[in-house]
Design a protein around this motif. Sequence first.
Motif, short mmCIF file in Angstrom:
data_model
loop_
_atom_site.label_atom_id
_atom_site.label_comp_id
_atom_site.label_asym_id
_atom_site.label_seq_id
_atom_site.Cartn_x
_atom_site.Cartn_y
_atom_site.Cartn_z
N GLY A 270 24.64 52.45 73.03
CA GLY A 270 23.64 51.86 73.90
C GLY A 270 23.34 52.66 75.59
O GLY A 270 22.97 51.88 76.10
N GLY A 271 23.59 53.77 76.00
CA GLY A 271 23.43 54.75 77.25
C GLY A 271 22.17 54.42 77.33
O GLY A 271 21.89 53.40 79.03
N HIS A 272 21.33 54.64 76.83
CA HIS A 272 19.55 54.39 77.16
C HIS A 272 19.23 53.05 76.81
O HIS A 272 18.55 52.58 78.07
CB HIS A 272 18.71 54.77 75.86
CG HIS A 272 18.10 56.16 75.72
ND1 HIS A 272 19.17 57.14 74.86
CD2 HIS A 272 18.21 57.26 76.63
CE1 HIS A 272 19.04 58.96 75.11
NE2 HIS A 272 18.33 58.89 76.38
N THR A 273 19.40 51.96 76.08
CA THR A 273 18.69 50.79 76.44
C THR A 273 19.79 50.03 77.65
O THR A 273 19.11 49.42 77.89
CB THR A 273 19.56 50.01 74.61
OG1 THR A 273 18.75 50.58 73.85
CG2 THR A 273 20.00 48.22 75.18
N ALA B 178 28.16 51.82 65.27
CA ALA B 178 27.55 52.03 66.80
C ALA B 178 26.80 50.42 67.22
O ALA B 178 26.98 50.44 68.18
CB ALA B 178 26.45 52.96 66.51
N LEU B 179 26.23 49.28 65.88
CA LEU B 179 25.45 48.80 67.19
C LEU B 179 26.37 47.40 67.46
O LEU B 179 26.52 47.17 68.39
CB LEU B 179 25.50 48.20 65.25
CG LEU B 179 24.13 47.76 64.83
CD1 LEU B 179 23.34 47.85 63.96
CD2 LEU B 179 22.51 47.67 66.12
N ALA B 180 27.71 47.48 66.41
CA ALA B 180 29.26 46.79 66.79
C ALA B 180 29.28 47.42 68.85
O ALA B 180 29.94 46.31 68.96
CB ALA B 180 30.43 46.42 66.27
N ARG B 181 29.79 48.64 68.84
CA ARG B 181 29.96 48.72 69.96
C ARG B 181 29.13 49.02 70.85
O ARG B 181 29.46 47.90 72.26
CB ARG B 181 30.71 50.13 69.30
CG ARG B 181 31.64 50.59 68.67
CD ARG B 181 32.32 51.68 69.49
NE ARG B 181 33.15 52.27 70.43
CZ ARG B 181 33.63 53.57 70.80
NH1 ARG B 181 33.49 54.36 69.22
NH2 ARG B 181 34.05 53.80 71.96
N ALA B 182 27.82 48.67 70.60
CA ALA B 182 27.10 48.45 71.36
C ALA B 182 26.68 47.28 72.19
O ALA B 182 26.00 47.14 73.18
CB ALA B 182 25.40 49.62 71.40
N GLU C 159 28.40 44.96 71.85
CA GLU C 159 30.24 44.54 72.70
C GLU C 159 29.05 44.86 74.60
O GLU C 159 29.52 44.65 75.60
CB GLU C 159 31.22 45.12 72.87
CG GLU C 159 31.97 44.37 71.96
CD GLU C 159 33.03 44.73 71.23
OE1 GLU C 159 33.82 45.59 72.33
OE2 GLU C 159 33.48 44.50 70.19
N ARG C 160 29.13 46.48 74.35
CA ARG C 160 28.67 47.35 75.91
C ARG C 160 27.09 46.42 76.48
O ARG C 160 26.87 45.82 77.62
CB ARG C 160 28.44 48.31 75.99
CG ARG C 160 27.72 49.35 77.10
CD ARG C 160 27.02 50.83 76.74
NE ARG C 160 27.21 51.45 77.78
CZ ARG C 160 26.68 52.97 77.66
NH1 ARG C 160 26.99 53.70 76.36
NH2 ARG C 160 26.66 53.83 78.87
N LEU C 161 26.57 45.67 75.11
CA LEU C 161 25.10 45.34 75.75
C LEU C 161 25.30 43.71 76.29
O LEU C 161 24.53 42.84 76.49
CB LEU C 161 24.14 45.64 75.04
CG LEU C 161 24.48 47.18 74.95
CD1 LEU C 161 22.57 47.31 74.18
CD2 LEU C 161 23.89 47.78 76.49
N ALA C 162 26.06 42.53 76.31
CA ALA C 162 26.50 41.57 75.64
C ALA C 162 25.98 40.71 77.00
O ALA C 162 25.17 39.98 76.48
CB ALA C 162 27.79 41.01 75.13
N GLY C 163 26.44 41.27 78.45
CA GLY C 163 26.34 40.77 79.60
C GLY C 163 24.01 40.53 80.35
O GLY C 163 23.89 39.79 80.76
N THR D 151 18.53 42.35 70.97
CA THR D 151 18.20 42.43 70.12
C THR D 151 19.10 43.06 69.63
O THR D 151 18.03 44.34 68.85
CB THR D 151 17.40 41.91 69.40
OG1 THR D 151 16.71 41.54 70.30
CG2 THR D 151 17.12 41.28 68.57
N PRO D 152 20.17 43.71 68.81
CA PRO D 152 20.85 44.94 67.75
C PRO D 152 19.83 44.35 66.23
O PRO D 152 20.19 42.87 65.66
CB PRO D 152 21.75 44.36 67.66
CG PRO D 152 22.54 42.97 67.58
CD PRO D 152 20.96 42.28 68.24
#
Length: 322
Positions: A37-40, A61-65, A67-71, A77-78
């Motif tokens: 999720g770095g680019h996103t 990857a979806l799970a970790r991204a 969490e990273r993008l929850a804010g 939208t994953p």
Amino acid sequence: MASPAHVPVLLDRVVALLAPALQTEGSVMVDATLGLGGHTEAVLTRCELARVVGIDRDPDALARAGERLAGFGDRFTPVHAVYDELPDVLDDLGLGREGGVDAVLFDLGVSSMQLDVRERGFAYAEDAPLDMRMDGTTGPTAADVLNTYSAKELARVLREYGEERFASKIAAAVVRQREQAPFTTSARLVELLYAVIPAPARRTGGHPAKRTFQALRMEVNDELAVLRRAVPAAIDAIRVGGRVVVESYHSLEDRLVKQAFAAVTRSVAPPDLPVVPEELQPALRLVTRGAEQADESEIAANPRAASVRLRAVERIKDRTAA
């Protein structure tokens, strides 16, 4: 789980290429290879009016991204899918041909997370199961390829996807050794490669297993066929002013992208026509001149950047007029 510190290759340049298409309220970008999720994260931070649909075939990857993008709330939208399923994903979200999206990003190849998780079998630096599936829930593994392909099929995979000079010798050795016992972990394969590849060749071009592991990964995940379908689908999905941006790390990937972009940015008018009528003008234009590459400072900080090739196109005519 802590947010990963990994910074994607050419992050600032990628966001700069995407940003002009994401300046209106409700604009939509598809990150077709979400990864960590770095680019996103960078796009959502710097393009405050945009939202992102993040696609990845890897549930981890979806799970970790996520969490990273929850804010970012509902601005992200994953979606669990392979990126050549882009048309179906957009239809399901009500963003199909009638509406379209404003940007699509591809950052191809294997992610740092996949390389770092030993059990995924992508890395050759330590012994691990020969898996290499980006979606570990489905499909054949690298071990299946090694244990079932004929010598001819294996040699083709290694030559085509790994550009391996010793493809035939490696394939023959694999077939001989699997008669004694099937391949299950990476250490045995690496040992075979050290034995088969001549010493002078092992001293140049990086680790002797690099090309074979790359080739197996691309075969297991059907990467070129997926890309061949996905890039035209992305081009078709963007509306006027929309952009498709692609980072490739393999010559075959970059060639496919270059050809797809050339096909939609070339006029179909006869070359001797003094004035090209509007209906014969190309529907898209190249945003990058050729393929952009990382500079020495980025390569020093992130060796993965050494092989990157960055290309971008922008739609300048409505899809119905193309």
